[in-house]
Design an enzyme around this catalytic site. Structure first.
Site, PDB file in Angstrom:
ATOM      1  N   ASP A 286      55.855   6.849  35.096  1.00 18.58           N
ATOM      2  CA  ASP A 286      56.082   8.286  34.937  1.00 18.58           C
ATOM      3  C   ASP A 286      56.561   8.627  33.527  1.00 18.58           C
ATOM      4  OD1 ASP A 286      56.542  11.007  36.161  1.00 18.58           O
ATOM      5  OD2 ASP A 286      58.597  10.554  35.546  1.00 18.58           O
ATOM      6  N   GLU A 339      51.290   7.738  32.822  1.00 18.75           N
ATOM      7  CA  GLU A 339      51.211   9.196  32.734  1.00 18.75           C
ATOM      8  C   GLU A 339      51.599   9.542  31.295  1.00 18.75           C
ATOM      9  OE1 GLU A 339      53.100  13.362  34.380  1.00 18.75           O
ATOM     10  OE2 GLU A 339      54.337  11.609  34.005  1.00 18.75           O
TER      11      GLU A 339
END
Length: 606
Positions: A286, A339
């Site tokens: 993330d 990401e």
């Protein structure tokens, strides 16, 4: 903590039970004193002071402490303040809102996925189909634990033809509304849906159904809850001491000090722990961009350049390279997916060649351009057609995942269905959007509910609206995933520019885009060459001439306007014929019917 490469950190620190009791160990280099307390001393916090040892690790043995008992560390900090802290290396914890750690029992789960794990290192993920179904376990279907969800989710995903499930974080987190992105315990499987062995069952069962399991993992930041990692020993220990780097302003959290070796060891150990102890097939990392840039979400005067005077976070670069190398070494075949929302070069280039070493990167530019495009009325799309086509010319710059994720169905953005303008056949445009996603080079990710036309925005505290699902959208989504897997042209050269070629991207008058997908550079046969044509207008187009590279019959393998999908049934009666009439720079062409707001795919008959 630097011995993590020899003995896994989660076996050195934390709570470990044996015949003589439980050994507690915690790293707190600047603490004045540390005491462990819990159920075993009725939370008195006086009976079990810990001794400082090598590497500033505090240790003690508590004879009466047994698996299942809760505990915390009472830390007298360098600042003289007493703090009660959860164990950073705990492998079990009380279920929120309670915050104590729990002495973990040894796992009793018996795995049945030996064949799966043995085969995984020999896979070639860049050249294989990958349709990822993103799930928040608490709201996919309300009230399910890990074991019940495993069975029902595997049935659903396997029926659709998806190859992977990606879970939003199941690392323990104090606030459910963070969706798991504010992690309190980096080695604990959240107790909201069961035990760690229940989660092992979840992974094992999906593997038995041929479905890989990915986990969203959060190394960029952590919450400020008093029981957690912040100011652990009375100093900024896991977070930066530099006030310009200590916090992540977007989320009101602390940012990890990635320049500290012990913090890097901690995070890398967490990643390896999840992949080894739970047999996960990879991690989606993330908020990578927030780590890579010193000025991320910071204005003038809120950040300090590196020694070269630039905004790159060299410590984060070194950490990410070490992270990817460590996971790949410990868990061969596990995927690391970033990401990463910027143009940082070499995200999916190996570390040996100077890259970050990820296997795939989310293509967020593709997502923003496509959703902006289909959110416009059809009559206004021509002016954005170039932006949508742009991603196809750069589709192999990295190895990409094309995400339509949870972030796109919250905070007033609507869903795929409600993004389509009023007055349109919304279901038709959703089927068209999904077809464009599955035809575009790159692996696919779709958030739960979008496969059946969920209309209400996602909320973590309620289940999906299964009773209002659109059967036609779901059938089309499943057929797209199966075509993606069954036709080599649709996946075999996802990361190779030779696997893609234009048919036409310039027809803004009709808002039509067409391209070829190939399984190899010279593909001309059925399934190894596919023509994908998209009509983003709201008009049926008849007698539409388009150039083709192969003469003869082309079979229509998909028409999203088919009656079985809920469409109006306009099509090509199952095939077209490319004849000796040059068009679009090609020696052959065919006249085809392009239904309104629909996609048609063709492959040559051999």
């Amino acid at each position: 903590m630097n011995e993590a490469a020899v003995v896994p950190l989660w076996r050195r620190l934390g709570a470990h039970s044996g015949a003589d009791g439980t050994v507690f160990s915690v790293w707190a280099p600047n603490a004045r004193a540390v005491t462990v307390f819990g159920d075993f001393d009725e939370w008195a916090a006086v009976d079990h002071p810990m001794c400082r040892g090598a590497d500033d690790v505090w240790t003690t043995v508590v004879p009466g402490a047994r698996p299942g008992m809760s505990y915390k560390f009472r830390v007298v900090g360098a600042d003289g303040i007493v703090r009660d802290k959860a164990d950073p290396l705990a492998r079990a914890a009380q279920c929120p809102p309670e915050t104590a750690s729990v002495i973990a029992a040894d796992s009793e789960f018996v795995w049945s996925d030996d064949a799966w794990c043995t085969a995984r290192p020999h896979r070639r993920p860049a050249a294989e189909p990958m349709s990822i179904y993103e799930v928040h376990l608490g709201s996919w279907r309300s009230g399910l634990g890990y074991r019940e969800a495993a069975v029902q989710l595997a049935d659903h995903v396997a029926a659709l033809g998806f190859t992977h499930v990606q879970l939003m974080p199941v690392t323990e987190h104090p606030y459910g509304g963070s969706w798991g992105y504010q992690v309190g315990s980096y080695f604990v499987c959240t107790g909201r849906w069961g035990t760690a062995d229940d989660f092992r069952f979840f992974v094992d069962h999906l593997h038995s159904r041929g479905v890989a399991v990915l986990l969203d993992w959060v190394p960029a930041h952590f919450p400020k809850d008093p029981f957690a990692l912040g100011e652990f020993d009375g100093t900024p220990l896991y977070e930066h001491a530099d006030p310009l780097r200590r916090e992540q302003p977007d989320w009101g959290t602390y940012a990890f000090n990635l320049g500290r070796p012990e913090v890097r060891d901690f995070l890398i150990a967490s990643a390896v722990y999840w992949c080894t102890e739970f047999h996960l097939d990879g991690l989606r990392v993330d908020a990578v961009a927030s780590m890579l840039y010193l000025d991320y979400s910071r204005g003038d005067g809120q950040w300090r350049p590196n020694a070269r005077g630039t905004n790159e976070n060299d410590e984060a670069v070194a950490f990410l390279r070490a992270l990817n190398d460590a996971v790949h070494a410990a868990c061969p075949g596990a995927l690391m997916i970033a990401e990463e929302s910027t143009a940082w070069p070499g995200v999916t280039t190996t570390t040996a060649r100077g890259g970050l070493g990820f296997d795939f990167k989310w293509n967020l530019g593709w997502m923003h351009d496509l959703l902006s495009f289909v959110s416009r009325p059809p009559s206004q799309r021509a002016q954005l057609q170039e932006h949508v086509a742009f991603s196809l010319t750069h589709a192999t710059a990295e190895r990409y995942v094309l995400p339509i994720s949870h972030d796109e169905v919250v905070h007033g953005k609507g869903t795929l269905v409600t993004r389509i303008p009023d007055g349109c056949d919304r279901a038709a445009h959703v089927r068209l959007t999904l077809a464009y996603q599955w035809a575009h080079p790159g692996k696919k990710l779709l958030f739960m509910g979008q496969e059946f036309g969920q209309e209400r925005e996602w909320a973590d505290d309620r289940g999906l609206d299964w009773d209002r699902s659109d059967a036609g959208i779901m059938l089309a989504a499943g057929d797209l995933a199966r075509l993606h897997a069954d036709l080599p042209a649709m996946h075999a050269m996802d990361d190779d520019a030779r696997g893609f070629d234009w048919l036409d991207a310039r027809d803004t008058r009709n808002t039509v885009i067409g391209f070829l997908r190939r399984a190899d550079e010279h593909a001309r046969t059925e399934g190894r060459l596919v023509a994908c044509v998209f009509n983003f207008s709201d008009r049926d187009l008849y007698g539409y001439r388009l150039g083709f590279p192969v003469r003869g019959v082309w079979r229509e393998v998909l028409n999203t306007a088919a009656v079985e999908y809920g469409g109006h049934g306009v099509g090509n009666l199952g095939q077209i014929v490319a004849v000796d009439e040059p068009s679009h720079g090609r020696p052959y062409s065919a006249t085809i019917t392009l239904p309104a707001a629909s996609a048609v795919f063709f492959t040559p008959v051999t």
